[in-house]
Design a protein around this motif. Structure first.
Motif, PDB file in Angstrom:
ATOM      1  N   SER A  42     -42.372 -50.146 -12.469  1.00  0.00           N
ATOM      2  CA  SER A  42     -40.964 -49.753 -12.519  1.00  0.00           C
ATOM      3  C   SER A  42     -40.124 -50.439 -11.456  1.00  0.00           C
ATOM      4  O   SER A  42     -40.615 -50.814 -10.395  1.00  0.00           O
ATOM      5  CB  SER A  42     -40.838 -48.240 -12.314  1.00  0.00           C
ATOM      6  OG  SER A  42     -41.576 -47.531 -13.276  1.00  0.00           O
ATOM      7  N   VAL A  43     -38.826 -50.542 -11.765  1.00  0.00           N
ATOM      8  CA  VAL A  43     -37.820 -50.979 -10.807  1.00  0.00           C
ATOM      9  C   VAL A  43     -36.687 -49.964 -10.866  1.00  0.00           C
ATOM     10  O   VAL A  43     -36.165 -49.671 -11.938  1.00  0.00           O
ATOM     11  CB  VAL A  43     -37.294 -52.392 -11.133  1.00  0.00           C
ATOM     12  CG1 VAL A  43     -36.123 -52.756 -10.233  1.00  0.00           C
ATOM     13  CG2 VAL A  43     -38.406 -53.427 -11.006  1.00  0.00           C
ATOM     14  N   ASP A  44     -36.331 -49.420  -9.702  1.00  0.00           N
ATOM     15  CA  ASP A  44     -35.218 -48.476  -9.607  1.00  0.00           C
ATOM     16  C   ASP A  44     -33.981 -49.267  -9.184  1.00  0.00           C
ATOM     17  O   ASP A  44     -33.894 -49.760  -8.062  1.00  0.00           O
ATOM     18  CB  ASP A  44     -35.532 -47.391  -8.584  1.00  0.00           C
ATOM     19  CG  ASP A  44     -34.481 -46.301  -8.532  1.00  0.00           C
ATOM     20  OD1 ASP A  44     -33.396 -46.470  -9.137  1.00  0.00           O
ATOM     21  OD2 ASP A  44     -34.738 -45.270  -7.891  1.00  0.00           O
ATOM     22  N   PHE A  45     -33.019 -49.391 -10.096  1.00  0.00           N
ATOM     23  CA  PHE A  45     -31.818 -50.184  -9.856  1.00  0.00           C
ATOM     24  C   PHE A  45     -30.735 -49.423  -9.092  1.00  0.00           C
ATOM     25  O   PHE A  45     -29.649 -49.952  -8.871  1.00  0.00           O
ATOM     26  CB  PHE A  45     -31.251 -50.681 -11.188  1.00  0.00           C
ATOM     27  CG  PHE A  45     -32.035 -51.817 -11.785  1.00  0.00           C
ATOM     28  CD1 PHE A  45     -31.749 -53.131 -11.457  1.00  0.00           C
ATOM     29  CD2 PHE A  45     -33.065 -51.569 -12.679  1.00  0.00           C
ATOM     30  CE1 PHE A  45     -32.470 -54.184 -11.998  1.00  0.00           C
ATOM     31  CE2 PHE A  45     -33.797 -52.605 -13.233  1.00  0.00           C
ATOM     32  CZ  PHE A  45     -33.502 -53.921 -12.883  1.00  0.00           C
ATOM     33  N   ASP A  46     -30.997 -48.202  -8.670  1.00  0.00           N
ATOM     34  CA  ASP A  46     -29.975 -47.362  -8.042  1.00  0.00           C
ATOM     35  C   ASP A  46     -29.286 -48.054  -6.865  1.00  0.00           C
ATOM     36  O   ASP A  46     -28.069 -47.965  -6.714  1.00  0.00           O
ATOM     37  CB  ASP A  46     -30.589 -46.040  -7.582  1.00  0.00           C
ATOM     38  CG  ASP A  46     -29.544 -45.066  -7.082  1.00  0.00           C
ATOM     39  OD1 ASP A  46     -28.560 -44.832  -7.805  1.00  0.00           O
ATOM     40  OD2 ASP A  46     -29.702 -44.555  -5.955  1.00  0.00           O
ATOM     41  N   GLY A  47     -30.022 -48.749  -6.025  1.00  0.00           N
ATOM     42  CA  GLY A  47     -29.451 -49.400  -4.855  1.00  0.00           C
ATOM     43  C   GLY A  47     -28.580 -50.604  -5.178  1.00  0.00           C
ATOM     44  O   GLY A  47     -27.910 -51.135  -4.293  1.00  0.00           O
ATOM     45  N   LEU A  48     -28.574 -51.041  -6.449  1.00  0.00           N
ATOM     46  CA  LEU A  48     -27.763 -52.187  -6.851  1.00  0.00           C
ATOM     47  C   LEU A  48     -26.522 -51.774  -7.642  1.00  0.00           C
ATOM     48  O   LEU A  48     -25.660 -52.609  -7.905  1.00  0.00           O
ATOM     49  CB  LEU A  48     -28.601 -53.139  -7.717  1.00  0.00           C
ATOM     50  CG  LEU A  48     -29.886 -53.675  -7.085  1.00  0.00           C
ATOM     51  CD1 LEU A  48     -30.628 -54.554  -8.080  1.00  0.00           C
ATOM     52  CD2 LEU A  48     -29.584 -54.438  -5.817  1.00  0.00           C
ATOM     53  N   LEU A  49     -26.440 -50.504  -8.024  1.00  0.00           N
ATOM     54  CA  LEU A  49     -25.345 -50.036  -8.872  1.00  0.00           C
ATOM     55  C   LEU A  49     -24.169 -49.519  -8.052  1.00  0.00           C
ATOM     56  O   LEU A  49     -24.348 -48.914  -6.999  1.00  0.00           O
ATOM     57  CB  LEU A  49     -25.835 -48.918  -9.799  1.00  0.00           C
ATOM     58  CG  LEU A  49     -26.996 -49.281 -10.729  1.00  0.00           C
ATOM     59  CD1 LEU A  49     -27.448 -48.055 -11.516  1.00  0.00           C
ATOM     60  CD2 LEU A  49     -26.618 -50.412 -11.658  1.00  0.00           C
ATOM     61  N   ALA A  50     -22.975 -49.743  -8.579  1.00  0.00           N
ATOM     62  CA  ALA A  50     -21.756 -49.217  -7.964  1.00  0.00           C
ATOM     63  C   ALA A  50     -21.626 -47.732  -8.322  1.00  0.00           C
ATOM     64  O   ALA A  50     -22.256 -47.257  -9.267  1.00  0.00           O
ATOM     65  CB  ALA A  50     -20.544 -49.990  -8.484  1.00  0.00           C
ATOM     66  N   ALA A  96     -31.186 -55.905 -15.953  1.00  0.00           N
ATOM     67  CA  ALA A  96     -30.484 -54.716 -16.442  1.00  0.00           C
ATOM     68  C   ALA A  96     -29.016 -55.045 -16.684  1.00  0.00           C
ATOM     69  O   ALA A  96     -28.374 -55.715 -15.874  1.00  0.00           O
ATOM     70  CB  ALA A  96     -30.592 -53.578 -15.435  1.00  0.00           C
ATOM     71  N   LEU A  97     -28.486 -54.581 -17.817  1.00  0.00           N
ATOM     72  CA  LEU A  97     -27.065 -54.682 -18.148  1.00  0.00           C
ATOM     73  C   LEU A  97     -26.452 -53.316 -17.869  1.00  0.00           C
ATOM     74  O   LEU A  97     -26.975 -52.290 -18.307  1.00  0.00           O
ATOM     75  CB  LEU A  97     -26.875 -55.053 -19.621  1.00  0.00           C
ATOM     76  CG  LEU A  97     -25.438 -55.050 -20.147  1.00  0.00           C
ATOM     77  CD1 LEU A  97     -24.608 -56.112 -19.442  1.00  0.00           C
ATOM     78  CD2 LEU A  97     -25.436 -55.258 -21.650  1.00  0.00           C
ATOM     79  N   THR A  98     -25.315 -53.296 -17.142  1.00  0.00           N
ATOM     80  CA  THR A  98     -24.738 -52.019 -16.724  1.00  0.00           C
ATOM     81  C   THR A  98     -23.459 -51.679 -17.480  1.00  0.00           C
ATOM     82  O   THR A  98     -22.878 -52.518 -18.167  1.00  0.00           O
ATOM     83  CB  THR A  98     -24.424 -52.025 -15.216  1.00  0.00           C
ATOM     84  OG1 THR A  98     -23.284 -52.854 -14.983  1.00  0.00           O
ATOM     85  CG2 THR A  98     -25.600 -52.514 -14.401  1.00  0.00           C
ATOM     86  N   THR A 103     -24.818 -57.684 -14.726  1.00  0.00           N
ATOM     87  CA  THR A 103     -26.259 -57.827 -14.935  1.00  0.00           C
ATOM     88  C   THR A 103     -26.912 -57.942 -13.575  1.00  0.00           C
ATOM     89  O   THR A 103     -26.403 -58.622 -12.674  1.00  0.00           O
ATOM     90  CB  THR A 103     -26.611 -59.068 -15.785  1.00  0.00           C
ATOM     91  OG1 THR A 103     -26.088 -60.220 -15.156  1.00  0.00           O
ATOM     92  CG2 THR A 103     -26.084 -58.940 -17.192  1.00  0.00           C
ATOM     93  N   HIS A 104     -28.003 -57.242 -13.417  1.00  0.00           N
ATOM     94  CA  HIS A 104     -28.789 -57.293 -12.191  1.00  0.00           C
ATOM     95  C   HIS A 104     -30.172 -57.774 -12.580  1.00  0.00           C
ATOM     96  O   HIS A 104     -30.842 -57.145 -13.402  1.00  0.00           O
ATOM     97  CB  HIS A 104     -28.869 -55.918 -11.527  1.00  0.00           C
ATOM     98  CG  HIS A 104     -27.542 -55.383 -11.107  1.00  0.00           C
ATOM     99  ND1 HIS A 104     -26.864 -55.845 -10.007  1.00  0.00           N
ATOM    100  CD2 HIS A 104     -26.756 -54.429 -11.660  1.00  0.00           C
ATOM    101  CE1 HIS A 104     -25.722 -55.198  -9.889  1.00  0.00           C
ATOM    102  NE2 HIS A 104     -25.629 -54.331 -10.884  1.00  0.00           N
ATOM    103  N   GLN A 105     -30.592 -58.898 -12.007  1.00  0.00           N
ATOM    104  CA  GLN A 105     -31.897 -59.457 -12.318  1.00  0.00           C
ATOM    105  C   GLN A 105     -32.766 -59.406 -11.074  1.00  0.00           C
ATOM    106  O   GLN A 105     -32.341 -59.811 -10.001  1.00  0.00           O
ATOM    107  CB  GLN A 105     -31.757 -60.890 -12.813  1.00  0.00           C
ATOM    108  CG  GLN A 105     -33.049 -61.479 -13.306  1.00  0.00           C
ATOM    109  CD  GLN A 105     -32.812 -62.698 -14.163  1.00  0.00           C
ATOM    110  OE1 GLN A 105     -32.087 -62.627 -15.142  1.00  0.00           O
ATOM    111  NE2 GLN A 105     -33.417 -63.808 -13.788  1.00  0.00           N
ATOM    112  N   VAL A 106     -33.972 -58.900 -11.245  1.00  0.00           N
ATOM    113  CA  VAL A 106     -34.909 -58.731 -10.149  1.00  0.00           C
ATOM    114  C   VAL A 106     -36.204 -59.430 -10.525  1.00  0.00           C
ATOM    115  O   VAL A 106     -36.668 -59.315 -11.667  1.00  0.00           O
ATOM    116  CB  VAL A 106     -35.179 -57.224  -9.894  1.00  0.00           C
ATOM    117  CG1 VAL A 106     -36.227 -57.032  -8.826  1.00  0.00           C
ATOM    118  CG2 VAL A 106     -33.894 -56.502  -9.525  1.00  0.00           C
TER     119      VAL A 106
END
Length: 174
Positions: A42-50, A96-98, A103-106
């Motif tokens: 898993s990847v938690d995108f929370d730290g990258l989201l506004a 991830a598309l928000t 888009t956030h790519q990890v």
């Protein structure tokens, strides 16, 4: 009960420099695995989201290194079940598309041992996911099935002039 990821969750964040671009940070790495082994990653995108931003869709790309069993989204956590079929140092890309159109790519690294897993795994079925689609029609149908007299309800829901209202505690699965 719905399954939720509990291991191998990485949490990328933007740097504390105050800028919009991420700063240099250590590489993201999942724990090593064995050839023919697998699990949820898993990847938690929370730290990258506004604030107020959420994930609309996401993709995992492990190339030829893994078979993809399933993917699922648990809030801000994008999860995939992967079975490793190529050894060596591998990179998995997760994008991830928000809701804000970003888009956030990890990229996440993992080392796969050339020694096969002592317990080779089969690709599992996807975890429980809600099948009930919540819509206005579904809510209207449910509301129409509720009693309208609170005195006739010893515990549970009743239709209070079109407002679902709960009386008492959760008794016998209600």
């Amino acid at each position: 009960m719905t399954w939720r990821p509990s291991a191998n969750i990485l949490r990328p964040v933007y740097g504390t420099s105050g800028g919009a671009c991420p700063t240099a940070r250590p590489s993201l790495l999942w724990p090593p695995a064995s050839l023919e082994g697998g699990g949820d990653y898993s990847v938690d995108f929370d730290g990258l989201l506004a604030p107020g931003e959420y994930i609309l869709s996401f993709l995992f790309d492990a190339g030829t290194a893994a078979d993809l069993g399933w993917t699922n989204l648990f809030g801000t956590i994008a999860t995939a079940w992967l079975r490793w079929k190529a050894s060596g140092t591998r990179i998995v890309t997760i994008c991830a598309l928000t809701s804000h159109g970003n888009t956030h790519q990890v990229e996440v690294g993992i080392v796969i041992s050339a020694r096969p897993s002592l317990f080779p795994v089969s690709l599992p079925e996807a975890p429980q996911t809600p099948t009930l689609v919540l819509s206005s029609d579904a809510m209207d149908r449910w509301l129409q099935t509720l009693p309208t007299e609170p005195l006739s309800v010893s515990g549970g829901w009743y239709n209070n002039a079109g407002i679902p209202t709960r009386i008492g505690g959760n008794k016998a699965g209600r």
